[in-house]
Design a protein around this motif. Structure first.
Motif: not given
Length: 328
Positions: A183, A196, A198
């Protein structure tokens, strides 16, 4: 007493200003007619050179490096990507490798944005229609594409180029989403207004445009596999200005042919310069000849970095753009 200049072998033709400076500084052997070197020519080059200056078209693998002469101590790559160089073998043989980061960022981001627009608005199809002589004038349903304002852009690889693309995308009204090995700093996320993810799988399923901007490594080979490509929505488009090996090209071609996704803009190909013939036939694919970084300014900047890396190394110092294996 004059110090003998190092023999620098350059595998492709470079901008004239760079070649002139190369000859002034070093004992430079240039490729005037720009004929790509085959494996036997590369082997001869590594046998003789003090410094080799390859490009993305040259595969400097273990088989080539096995023939490296005792004087070869530097591979000063003309380009940022170094997936064509066997870094592990180079390190084992005591050969330093450098590249040319930063200078291609803005040019590649420009081309990526251009491909997003070209695919969404069917620019290539429209240009071909004009050239064919079949255009009969404006029509209310002629060449309808898709608006990009308000759509979601998923960036795969939020490095320098990914961030430069995100800045452009904001200006076009795209919301920025990204997946990255790590990140990015919260300040960068805030500046880019970037979300973001994951999970790459989840991001692919929720965005309208996917842009590939990560390097090609063993870990990213076919990162966009047939399974992952099927996660894209039918209206989604994919753009790749990174490396062709990151995308399963055969699977992508099948999906484009079956209209399982709306389109693709490709500047790189899995087996380039060979391109899947079925891909060439598709109207919903915009195909470019690996020209994302092809600006005069960018190529000169690349050459200047190569010169600095060589000169610094020859003078006994660590070159500024040394590539450290595992930190790509």
């Amino acid at each position: 007493m004059t110090t003998k200049k190092p023999l620098v072998i350059v595998t492709r033709k470079l901008p004239e200003a760079i070649e002139t400076r190369m000859m002034e500084l070093f004992d430079a052997r240039l490729n005037i007619d720009d004929t790509p070197m085959d494996k036997s020519a590369l082997i001869e080059a590594v046998k003789q050179a003090d410094v080799l200056v390859p490009t993305v078209t040259d595969r400097i693998d273990a088989a080539v490096l096995a023939h490296a002469g005792p004087n070869l101590r530097l591979i000063a790559n003309f380009g940022n990507g170094i997936d064509h160089v066997d870094l592990q073998t180079a390190r084992q043989r005591g050969i330093t490798v450098t590249n040319t980061p930063d200078v291609l960022t803005e040019d590649t981001a420009d081309m990526t944005m251009g491909l997003i627009l070209s695919v969404s608005r069917r620019v290539g199809e429209g240009e071909r229609l004009i050239r064919s002589g079949d255009w009969n004038g404006w029509g209310p349903t002629l060449m309808l594409g898709h608006r990009i304002w308000g759509k979601r852009l998923g960036i795969l690889g939020m490095g320098r180029i990914g961030q430069a693309l995100a800045r452009r995308a904001k200006g076009f009204g795209l919301s920025v989403h990204y997946h990255n090995r790590r990140r990015v700093h919260p300040d960068i996320e805030q500046e880019l207004d970037a979300t973001y993810w994951e999970s790459l799988d989840q991001m692919l399923a929720h965005v309208d445009v996917v842009s590939v901007n990560c390097p090609h490594t063993p870990a990213t080979y076919h990162l966009l596999s047939a399974r992952r490509l099927k996660l894209l929505q039918p209206h989604a488009i994919l753009v790749n200005t990174a490396r062709g090996e990151i995308v399963d090209e055969a699977a992508l071609t099948r999906m484009l042919s079956n209209h399982e996704i709306a389109g693709a803009g490709l500047d790189v190909f899995e087996h380039e310069p060979a391109v899947n013939p079925k891909l060439i036939e598709l109207d919903n694919a915009v195909l470019l000849p690996h020209m994302g970084s092809a600006t005069i300014e960018g190529r000169v900047d690349m050459g200047e970095k190569v010169l600095i890396n060589i000169k610094t190394f020859v003078d006994g110092h660590t070159p500024p753009d040394r590539v450290i294996e595992g930190l790509l």
